[in-house]
Design a protein around this motif. Structure first.
Motif, PDB file in Angstrom:
ATOM      1  N   ASN A 230     -13.826   1.390   5.224  1.00 48.30           N
ATOM      2  CA  ASN A 230     -13.877   1.691   6.354  1.00 48.30           C
ATOM      3  C   ASN A 230     -15.618   1.153   7.216  1.00 48.30           C
TER       4      ASN A 230
ATOM      5  N   GLY B  85      -8.376   2.087   2.241  1.00 45.78           N
ATOM      6  CA  GLY B  85      -7.830   2.496   1.118  1.00 45.78           C
ATOM      7  C   GLY B  85      -7.484   1.175   0.372  1.00 45.78           C
TER       8      GLY B  85
ATOM      9  N   SER C  56      -5.552   0.369   7.271  1.00 45.41           N
ATOM     10  CA  SER C  56      -6.454   1.688   7.285  1.00 45.41           C
ATOM     11  C   SER C  56      -7.343   1.595   5.983  1.00 45.41           C
TER      12      SER C  56
ATOM     13  N   THR D 254       0.996  -1.246  -0.192  1.00 43.64           N
ATOM     14  CA  THR D 254      -0.070  -0.062   0.142  1.00 43.64           C
ATOM     15  C   THR D 254       1.074   1.145  -0.010  1.00 43.64           C
ATOM     16  N   THR D 255       0.291   2.432  -0.065  1.00 41.21           N
ATOM     17  CA  THR D 255       0.981   3.719  -0.178  1.00 41.21           C
ATOM     18  C   THR D 255       0.753   4.103   1.487  1.00 41.21           C
ATOM     19  N   GLY D 256       1.716   4.395   2.202  1.00 45.23           N
ATOM     20  CA  GLY D 256       1.643   5.205   3.528  1.00 45.23           C
ATOM     21  C   GLY D 256       1.064   6.583   3.390  1.00 45.23           C
ATOM     22  N   GLN D 257       0.809   6.960   4.866  1.00 44.02           N
ATOM     23  CA  GLN D 257       0.286   8.303   4.893  1.00 44.02           C
ATOM     24  C   GLN D 257       1.416   9.410   4.253  1.00 44.02           C
ATOM     25  N   ASN D 258       2.537   9.262   4.367  1.00 47.30           N
ATOM     26  CA  ASN D 258       3.416   9.934   3.748  1.00 47.30           C
ATOM     27  C   ASN D 258       3.897   9.970   2.233  1.00 47.30           C
TER      28      ASN D 258
ATOM     29  N   LYS E  60      -0.248  -0.372  10.442  1.00 48.14           N
ATOM     30  CA  LYS E  60      -1.574   0.072  10.540  1.00 48.14           C
ATOM     31  C   LYS E  60      -2.391  -0.090   9.242  1.00 48.14           C
TER      32      LYS E  60
ATOM     33  N   SER F 227      -4.001  -4.621  12.391  1.00 49.38           N
ATOM     34  CA  SER F 227      -2.773  -3.765  12.642  1.00 49.38           C
ATOM     35  C   SER F 227      -1.941  -4.395  13.840  1.00 49.38           C
TER      36      SER F 227
END
Length: 73
Positions: free
Chosen positions: A72, A50, A48, A6-10, A46, A41
């Motif tokens: 979600n 997406g 989330s 996945t791609t992280g928050q950053n 984690k 998690s």
């Protein structure tokens, strides 16, 4: 092994590699793989909502991935 990416928050790509099965097969022999793998998690990963992708990796060779989404709830 299975690789979940996945791609992280950053914005950086993140991968989680998990062991699936150790087996030996002759050329042309069918090898069936199945495993229930709950996504949860941890301290380092984690889960989330997406988009994610899942790929098989055999002998260090990664096969084409398939996309899936975590919703979600």
């Amino acid at each position: 092994m299975i690789v979940i990416a996945t791609t992280g928050q950053n914005g950086q790509p993140r991968e989680k590699v998990s062991f699936l099965r150790r087996a030996t097969a002759e050329a042309g022999q069918e090898l069936r793989l199945a495993k229930a793998h709950p996504l949860r998690s941890t301290a380092r990963w984690k889960v989330s909502p997406g988009s994610y992708s899942l790929a098989l990796q055999v002998n260090g060779r990664r096969f084409p991935s398939v996309a899936f989404a975590v919703l979600n709830t």
